[in-house]
Write an enzyme that holds these catalytic residues in place. Structure first.
Site, PDB file in Angstrom:
ATOM      1  N   ARG A 106       0.871  -1.191   0.000  1.00 28.17           N
ATOM      2  CA  ARG A 106       0.000   0.000   0.000  1.00 28.17           C
ATOM      3  C   ARG A 106       0.896   1.225   0.000  1.00 28.17           C
ATOM      4  O   ARG A 106       1.787   1.338   0.844  1.00 28.17           O
ATOM      5  CB  ARG A 106      -0.907   0.045   1.226  1.00 28.17           C
ATOM      6  CG  ARG A 106      -1.506   1.444   1.429  1.00 28.17           C
ATOM      7  CD  ARG A 106      -2.520   1.535   2.528  1.00 28.17           C
ATOM      8  NE  ARG A 106      -3.768   0.905   2.132  1.00 28.17           N
ATOM      9  CZ  ARG A 106      -4.936   1.143   2.726  1.00 28.17           C
ATOM     10  NH1 ARG A 106      -5.025   1.985   3.724  1.00 28.17           N
ATOM     11  NH2 ARG A 106      -6.020   0.519   2.307  1.00 28.17           N
ATOM     12  N   HIS A 133      -7.593   0.791  -6.108  1.00 27.46           N
ATOM     13  CA  HIS A 133      -7.771   0.036  -4.857  1.00 27.46           C
ATOM     14  C   HIS A 133      -8.488  -1.282  -5.201  1.00 27.46           C
ATOM     15  O   HIS A 133      -9.663  -1.479  -4.875  1.00 27.46           O
ATOM     16  CB  HIS A 133      -8.606   0.879  -3.878  1.00 27.46           C
ATOM     17  CG  HIS A 133      -8.550   0.414  -2.463  1.00 27.46           C
ATOM     18  ND1 HIS A 133      -7.784  -0.652  -2.039  1.00 27.46           N
ATOM     19  CD2 HIS A 133      -9.178   0.876  -1.342  1.00 27.46           C
ATOM     20  CE1 HIS A 133      -7.931  -0.812  -0.737  1.00 27.46           C
ATOM     21  NE2 HIS A 133      -8.779   0.094  -0.290  1.00 27.46           N
ATOM     22  N   GLN A 136     -10.422  -3.674  -2.655  1.00 23.52           N
ATOM     23  CA  GLN A 136     -11.688  -3.072  -2.212  1.00 23.52           C
ATOM     24  C   GLN A 136     -12.808  -3.406  -3.204  1.00 23.52           C
ATOM     25  O   GLN A 136     -13.967  -3.613  -2.831  1.00 23.52           O
ATOM     26  CB  GLN A 136     -11.516  -1.560  -2.087  1.00 23.52           C
ATOM     27  CG  GLN A 136     -12.755  -0.811  -1.672  1.00 23.52           C
ATOM     28  CD  GLN A 136     -13.068  -0.933  -0.185  1.00 23.52           C
ATOM     29  OE1 GLN A 136     -12.184  -0.763   0.643  1.00 23.52           O
ATOM     30  NE2 GLN A 136     -14.302  -1.221   0.152  1.00 23.52           N
ATOM     31  N   ASP A 229     -16.751   8.421  -0.939  1.00 18.43           N
ATOM     32  CA  ASP A 229     -15.470   8.205  -0.245  1.00 18.43           C
ATOM     33  C   ASP A 229     -15.039   9.566   0.290  1.00 18.43           C
ATOM     34  O   ASP A 229     -15.641  10.602  -0.064  1.00 18.43           O
ATOM     35  CB  ASP A 229     -14.447   7.657  -1.260  1.00 18.43           C
ATOM     36  CG  ASP A 229     -13.068   7.410  -0.660  1.00 18.43           C
ATOM     37  OD1 ASP A 229     -12.966   7.259   0.577  1.00 18.43           O
ATOM     38  OD2 ASP A 229     -12.083   7.377  -1.431  1.00 18.43           O
ATOM     39  N   CYS A 270     -16.147   2.942   1.213  1.00 20.16           N
ATOM     40  CA  CYS A 270     -15.035   2.030   1.510  1.00 20.16           C
ATOM     41  C   CYS A 270     -14.560   2.167   2.954  1.00 20.16           C
ATOM     42  O   CYS A 270     -13.928   1.263   3.478  1.00 20.16           O
ATOM     43  CB  CYS A 270     -13.894   2.260   0.532  1.00 20.16           C
ATOM     44  SG  CYS A 270     -13.294   3.968   0.534  1.00 20.16           S
ATOM     45  N   ARG A 315     -14.023  -7.339   2.969  1.00 24.23           N
ATOM     46  CA  ARG A 315     -12.617  -7.124   2.617  1.00 24.23           C
ATOM     47  C   ARG A 315     -11.808  -8.369   2.952  1.00 24.23           C
ATOM     48  O   ARG A 315     -10.925  -8.781   2.203  1.00 24.23           O
ATOM     49  CB  ARG A 315     -12.034  -5.927   3.394  1.00 24.23           C
ATOM     50  CG  ARG A 315     -12.664  -4.573   3.120  1.00 24.23           C
ATOM     51  CD  ARG A 315     -12.491  -4.118   1.686  1.00 24.23           C
ATOM     52  NE  ARG A 315     -11.120  -4.230   1.237  1.00 24.23           N
ATOM     53  CZ  ARG A 315     -10.119  -3.404   1.589  1.00 24.23           C
ATOM     54  NH1 ARG A 315     -10.354  -2.376   2.366  1.00 24.23           N
ATOM     55  NH2 ARG A 315      -8.882  -3.588   1.134  1.00 24.23           N
TER      56      ARG A 315
END
Ligand code: CP
Ligand code: NVA
Length: 334
Positions: A106, A133, A136, A229, A270, A315
């Site tokens: 990440r 991402h 996700q 988001d 998310c 997730r």
């Protein structure tokens, strides 16, 4: 379906069939976990988790999923390795590739995770970059399928900063899976032309569509999913808040916005989300600008339409599917 040895860097690298396979595998693994059926077929393997940005969900998902699969985990925190500071990505990749069976990364630019994957001889999984991402996405698609019973033809409306990792990834995923993606936001925040063009081409093949609009009524009409988001992402300067609040407050997901969508529409995020004053940044923004709710109101966040915690749970199941598919023998979910 054989994904063994593959990297998982962005969904543009995967076919619709491969993406669906991973979602199916995740559903299967979720069922196994709920029933208490052991699935530690990757026992003896080791993975490294590199985080140059902070995380709650992604880190915990990789750790719990790895443990359920029987693997050992080494976590490198944002200040805990030489990566990028004293050692190049290419050298780091070649070192970690000798010790670990898989590497999660990440961080910042997508080119970094691509470089890591190029030089490491083991699967590399993207745990979020500025641009994408992808883990996700699998969680989001599993969640939509669980709640709406289908993906094809679902109209997903993204409000807010649609040109960053979440907007980009959702647009690609919808295009791949024959869904209708709508970016409903200030045009400054529309995804980049090149990516829109790629997605429109892909959507043509799958029966999906891509719409960009500034009009709330047009964008939210017939929406099955309303998604948002944070307006300022990790790594962006605090100074960005002023401009974002001005540009994006009209696109806050509130009750009025939800009323423009289908009555049975679900709300997704998310996470983490700024929906009240119980966070440090939320309070700072409030003290400076006077807004106590940002991209989503507390009312919508806490409503029966909100599926954000199902999304968060998924997730773990979907990240487990990615690791099993890329590291293991293809015996599950076939
Ligand atoms: N959604 C998500 O990636 O959360 P974290 O930043 O907590 O990992
Ligand atoms: N756009 C957000 C997503 C967090 C999961 C960020 O990059 O900070």
């Amino acid at each position: 379906m054989n994904l063994k040895g593959r990297d998982f860097l962005k969904l543009m690298d995967y076919t619709p069939e491969e993406i669906t396979y991973l979602i199916d595998l995740a559903a299967d693994l979720k069922e196994k976990k709920k029933r208490g059926i052991r699935h530690d077929s990757l026992a003896g393997k080791n993975i490294a988790l590199i985080f140059e940005k902070t995380s709650t969900r992604t880190r915990c998902s990789f750790e719990v999923a790895a443990h359920d699969l029987g693997m050992h985990v080494t976590y490198l925190d944002p200040s805990g390795s030489q990566i990028g500071k004293k050692e190049s990505i290419a050298d780091t990749a070649r070192v970690l590739g000798r010790m670990f069976d898989g590497i999660e990364y990440r961080g910042f630019g997508q080119e970094i995770v691509e470089e890591l994957a190029k030089y490491a001889d083991v699967p590399v999984w993207n745990g979020l970059t500025n641009e994408f991402h992808p883990t996700q996405m699998l969680a989001d698609m599993l969640t939509i399928r669980e709640h709406l019973g289908r993906l094809e033809g679902v109209r997903l409306v993204y409000m807010g900063d649609a040109r960053y990792n979440m907007g980009n990834s959702l647009m690609v995923t919808c295009a791949k899976l024959g869904m209708d993606f709508v970016a409903c936001t200030n045009r400054t925040y529309f995804p980049a032309d090149e990516l829109v063009e790629y997605c429109r081409k892909t959507a043509k093949e799958t029966g999906g569509s891509i719409t960009l609009t500034e009009e709330l009524a047009e964008g939210l009409k017939d929406a099955d999913v309303v998604y948002t988001d944070v307006w300022v992402s990790m790594g962006e300067p605090d100074e960005a808040w002023k401009e974002r609040l001005g540009d994006l407050m009209p696109y806050q997901v509130n009750k009025k916005a939800m009323e423009l969508a289908k009555p049975e529409a679900i709300f997704m995020h998310c996470l983490p989300a700024f929906h009240d004053l119980k966070t440090k940044i939320g309070r700072e923004v409030y003290e400076k600008f006077g807004y106590d709710e940002l991209e989503v109101t507390n009312e919508v966040f806490e409503s029966g339409q909100s599926v954000v915690f199902d999304e968060a749970e998924n997730r773990m199941h979907t990240i487990k599917a990615v690791m099993l598919a890329t590291l293991g023998e293809q015996t599950e979910g076939e």
